[in-house]
Design an enzyme around this catalytic site. Structure first.
Site, PDB file in Angstrom:
ATOM      1  N   ASP A 133       0.829  -1.203   0.000  1.00 12.92           N
ATOM      2  CA  ASP A 133       0.000   0.000   0.000  1.00 12.92           C
ATOM      3  C   ASP A 133       0.868   1.260   0.000  1.00 12.92           C
ATOM      4  O   ASP A 133       1.992   1.234  -0.489  1.00 12.92           O
ATOM      5  CB  ASP A 133      -0.943  -0.031   1.208  1.00 12.92           C
ATOM      6  CG  ASP A 133      -2.304   0.552   0.897  1.00 12.92           C
ATOM      7  OD1 ASP A 133      -2.375   1.734   0.508  1.00 12.92           O
ATOM      8  OD2 ASP A 133      -3.310  -0.168   1.036  1.00 12.92           O
ATOM      9  N   HIS A 206      -4.054   6.220   2.945  1.00  9.87           N
ATOM     10  CA  HIS A 206      -4.680   4.986   2.462  1.00  9.87           C
ATOM     11  C   HIS A 206      -4.123   3.746   3.150  1.00  9.87           C
ATOM     12  O   HIS A 206      -4.865   2.885   3.632  1.00  9.87           O
ATOM     13  CB  HIS A 206      -4.480   4.906   0.948  1.00  9.87           C
ATOM     14  CG  HIS A 206      -5.217   3.793   0.282  1.00  9.87           C
ATOM     15  ND1 HIS A 206      -4.710   2.522   0.198  1.00  9.87           N
ATOM     16  CD2 HIS A 206      -6.408   3.768  -0.368  1.00  9.87           C
ATOM     17  CE1 HIS A 206      -5.562   1.753  -0.472  1.00  9.87           C
ATOM     18  NE2 HIS A 206      -6.600   2.485  -0.825  1.00  9.87           N
ATOM     19  N   SER A 533     -11.076  -0.839  -1.771  1.00  7.44           N
ATOM     20  CA  SER A 533      -9.837  -0.808  -0.980  1.00  7.44           C
ATOM     21  C   SER A 533     -10.121  -1.068   0.488  1.00  7.44           C
ATOM     22  O   SER A 533      -9.285  -1.619   1.202  1.00  7.44           O
ATOM     23  CB  SER A 533      -9.167   0.558  -1.103  1.00  7.44           C
ATOM     24  OG  SER A 533      -8.452   0.690  -2.286  1.00  7.44           O
TER      25      SER A 533
END
Length: 762
Positions: A133, A206, A533
């Site tokens: 990620d 994220h 996600s």
């Protein structure tokens, strides 16, 4: 609209002095004896390449140990032609580049401290989850290690030092942190501290969000500016986290597939048990799909891989991460709404609308404006309102196709706030609430209009923001953005595999990245984010729990347990609906159904798949020996039974430009209970689908005993009463009921039309 998801997009050859990154497959069996390892061989090959006048020499990026036999390098077109002539060269593909695309979910999923999967697995004790990620914010309370077990002795990873990141920041929760940026840097995309950190530290938020969702430690009293208050915890709160940063922010937001492949390769080398990727590629044959290559290598090591299914819904054929050896996860909603209470005038009656306006605000007895009789003003069209009439008031706006232009108009005329009448309120995200407004349904909008008609210029309104409603129905729904099947690359495999929470998920965030509200930047340690996600880390965390409870289960067995016990009904007892159309969804939307962790812990039977089964599947795809070798990293593989009928927990019939089709499937079920048992088949189908199962009863002797059966599916859509779509035929379910027991093993049976020409394939 902003969905946090990474989607790789193939780019044409870069014009930087004729140089481009390539991924080069090599046959290690021809490596000359003097070389001590493959990397020194690769470096020697690159050194031997000649450079054209004025061109830089070939540049080595990574040599891969597990995900493939070969390396990545930056080459000129002339050097590319030279390397193709090198002994041992198998194939070369241009690198692919990409750009950027909780407190309640454990309860919604049925996870409890006193019973079920959490205590049975000791909360994922001993599992190591690798997250590919954007990095991680190690100071977040979600990564504290109080109560964490020791780091497993088998762990070979490490924490690296870099910009604003020191190895001492790792602990028993965050046991590994690395970053990979060589591929990005060869694009002349340097990493500056204003764009990102040249280290495992997360800049965009994220990776921090996905990591804490999968395995974050419990944290009390968290919320998103007062919304969704409670205790935040990951699915597997005692599992360890290892971050592999391969995605970097910046002006161009590009990243290199070579970096992603290097991160996956390192995760396998370090010894992760599971791997989650909330990113993906444009659909491509598996031998040129970076994630498919890495996931196959992980599979051979017994590593479970979960991937986001994509955010291109509700379009058909939009699924990504389609390889059958990885688990593709779609996004669903949860039973939680964020609302504001609207009170008209001095009435005691209130109207509830949707709102996630983050500031603490109570609007009390403010004038309510509605441009009655003027269509443009009623809809709050651009430049339709008069500041003198509207400033300081709450504006009521009729439905428009673009609520964002209404927000701009509201800001232009200095309105205090707005009430938007819309049936698309559920499609808005937290970052859309940059101004104080409430979205109400068409019926509630009519009530407000009737009040204004009676009160005229005396109409006032009071609005209370920051309220959270739990237990909303129906839930789950398939999120409107979640990508849908059928698969483009192998349509005979139903994808997505499963649905998991992916809409307005609360998890850890980075304090350096704020949300713009009323031209202010508000920071938060926990944020509500949507996307597939967010769904993938839910599944990887649950898989860690299952693997902790069943250490000997294969990745296929874990996926089967999830799929065959998934829920196909919502919290009203009705079939799961599509959030976009409000109609009943189908397995092409949600796969086998919505994940049910406690049932998945104890499935009774599983559909297991070996590495050889996957090789036979690749043979059935008519891949060449060279292409299969690139995936399997073997030149001596053999096809024992080349076919596309993989022992998958679902059945997919592809209609090739016809309304009729007959197909027979062969499957094998494995008993994962210690005692003997018997199961009876039951089929639910719609008109136009006939299913025959033989035998009707399966008898298992004990643990790991197996039984074969066949399923014949006859499709005749001329007899179907269901409204036809351009891609879905009809569908049903096969369930095996344990005789005298509690287990039910269910699989979807789906007919769908062949996908269009693979125009996106490489």
């Amino acid at each position: 609209m902003k969905l946090i998801f990474f989607a790789f997009i193939l780019l044409s050859c870069n014009a930087y002095d004729d140089r481009q990154a390539y991924i080069i497959h090599m046959d290690v069996s021809v490596m000359p004896a003097p070389f001590s390892g493959s990397e020194s061989w690769h470096m020697s090959i690159l050194t031997s390449l000649s450079s054209s006048t004025g061109k830089a020499p070939a540049m080595h990026l990574y040599s891969y140990k597990h995900v493939m036999q070969g390396f990545s390098a930056v080459l000129t077109s002339a050097q590319l032609e030279q390397i193709k002539q090198v002994s041992g060269h198998v194939a070369t593909y241009p690198d692919s580049y990409g750009q950027l695309l909780t407190t309640h979910t454990p309860k919604f999923l049925g996870l409890k401290k006193e019973s079920g999967l959490w205590p049975a697995s000791n909360y994922g004790d001993g599992m190591i989850i690798g997250i590919i990620d954007t990095g991680i914010w190690p100071e977040s309370k979600s990564f504290k290690d109080e109560g964490m077990p020791p780091v497993p002795k088998r762990w070979k990873g490490r924490c690296e030092t870099g910009t604003a990141f020191n190895s001492s920041l790792c602990n028993r929760k965050l046991i590994g942190a690395r970053s990979f940026s060589k591929g990005r840097k060869q694009l002349h995309l340097n990493i500056s501290n204003t764009d990102d950190y040249n280290s495992p530290r997360d800049f965009s938020g994220h990776g921090t969000h996905t990591s804490s969702t999968a395995a974050g430690s419990p944290v009390s009293d968290v919320s998103y500016y007062g919304y969704a208050p409670g205790i935040a915890t990951g699915m597997a709160q005692k599992a360890h986290i290892a971050m592999y940063k391969t995605i970097f922010a910046g002006d161009t937001k590009k990243t290199a597939g070579a970096d992603v492949l290097a991160g996956m390769d390192q995760a396998i080398e370090d010894g992760v048990d599971l791997m989650s990727l909330s990113l993906g590629l444009v659909p491509a044959p598996y031998y040129s799909d970076i994630i498919a290559l890495g996931a196959f290598a992980a599979l051979e090591k017994g590593i479970f891989v979960s991937c986001a299914a994509g955010n291109s819904g509700p379009n058909a054929y939009s699924i990504i991460n389609e390889a059958p050896w990885l688990t593709s996860v779609g996004a669903g909603t949860v039973d939680r709404d964020f609302v504001a209470t609207v009170t008209l005038g001095n009435s005691t009656k209130t109207i509830r609308g949707l709102s996630i306006y983050p500031k603490s605000l109570f609007v009390s007895n403010v004038s309510l404006y509605y441009g009655l009789g003027n269509t443009s003003k009623e809809s709050c069209d651009s430049f339709s309102l008069d500041t003198k009439e509207v400033a300081g008031k709450i504006v009521l706006c009729n439905p428009m196709s673009d609520i964002y232009s209404q927000l701009d108009e509201m800001s232009r005329v200095a309105a205090k706030g707005a009430i938007f009448i819309t049936d698309q309120g559920e499609h808005l995200f937290p970052e859309d609430y940059s101004k104080p407004f409430v979205a109400v349904s068409l019926s509630k909008g009519k009530m407000i209009k009737n009040y204004i008609a009676r009160a005229a210029d005396l109409a006032t309104v009071s609005i209370r923001f920051r309220e959270t409603d739990l237990g909303s129905k129906p839930a789950p729904q398939v999120a409107f953005f979640s990508s849908r099947g059928p698969s483009l690359i192998s349509p005979g495999i139903l994808k997505p595999d499963i649905l998991a929470p992916g809409f307005n998920v609360l998890a850890a965030w980075v304090p350096n990245r704020g949300f713009y509200v009323d031209n202010d930047s508000l920071t938060t340690d926990y944020a509500l984010i949507s996307g597939t996600s967010m769904a993938s880390p839910h599944v990887i965390g649950i898989a860690a729990l299952i693997k902790s409870a069943h250490r000997d289960w294969s990745p296929a067995a874990i996926r089967s347990a999830m799929m065959t016990t998934a829920d196909i009904t919502d919290n009203t007892g009705s079939p799961i609906i599509d959030m976009n159309s409000r109609a009943t969804g189908s397995p092409l939307d949600y796969g086998a159904g919505h994940i049910n962790p406690n049932k998945a812990m104890d499935p009774g039977l599983v559909y297991d798949i070996t590495v050889q089964d996957y090789i036979d599947f690749l043979c059935g795809l008519n891949y060449t020996s060279l292409q299969i070798g690139m995936i399997t990293k073997r030149s001596n593989y053999r096809c024992t039974r080349a076919n596309l009928d993989l022992n998958y927990p679902s059945f997919m019939v592809i209609l090739n430009n016809t309304n009729t089709m007959t197909q027979t499937f062969k499957r094998v079920l494995t008993n994962v209970e210690s005692s003997s048992s018997s199961y009876q088949a039951a089929v639910r189908t719609s008109k136009g689908m006939k299913v025959v199962v033989k035998p009707q009863t399966l008898i298992f002797d004990g643990l790991n005993s197996t039984q074969e059966f066949t399923v014949r599916v006859d499709i005749d859509l001329s007899k179907s009463t269901r409204k036809q779509s351009e891609y879905l035929g009809n569908y049903g379910y096969l369930s095996w009921y344990e005789i005298g027991g509690k287990h039910v093993v269910t699989s979807p049976i789906v007919s769908a039309f062949a996908p269009p020409q693979k125009k996106n394939a490489i």
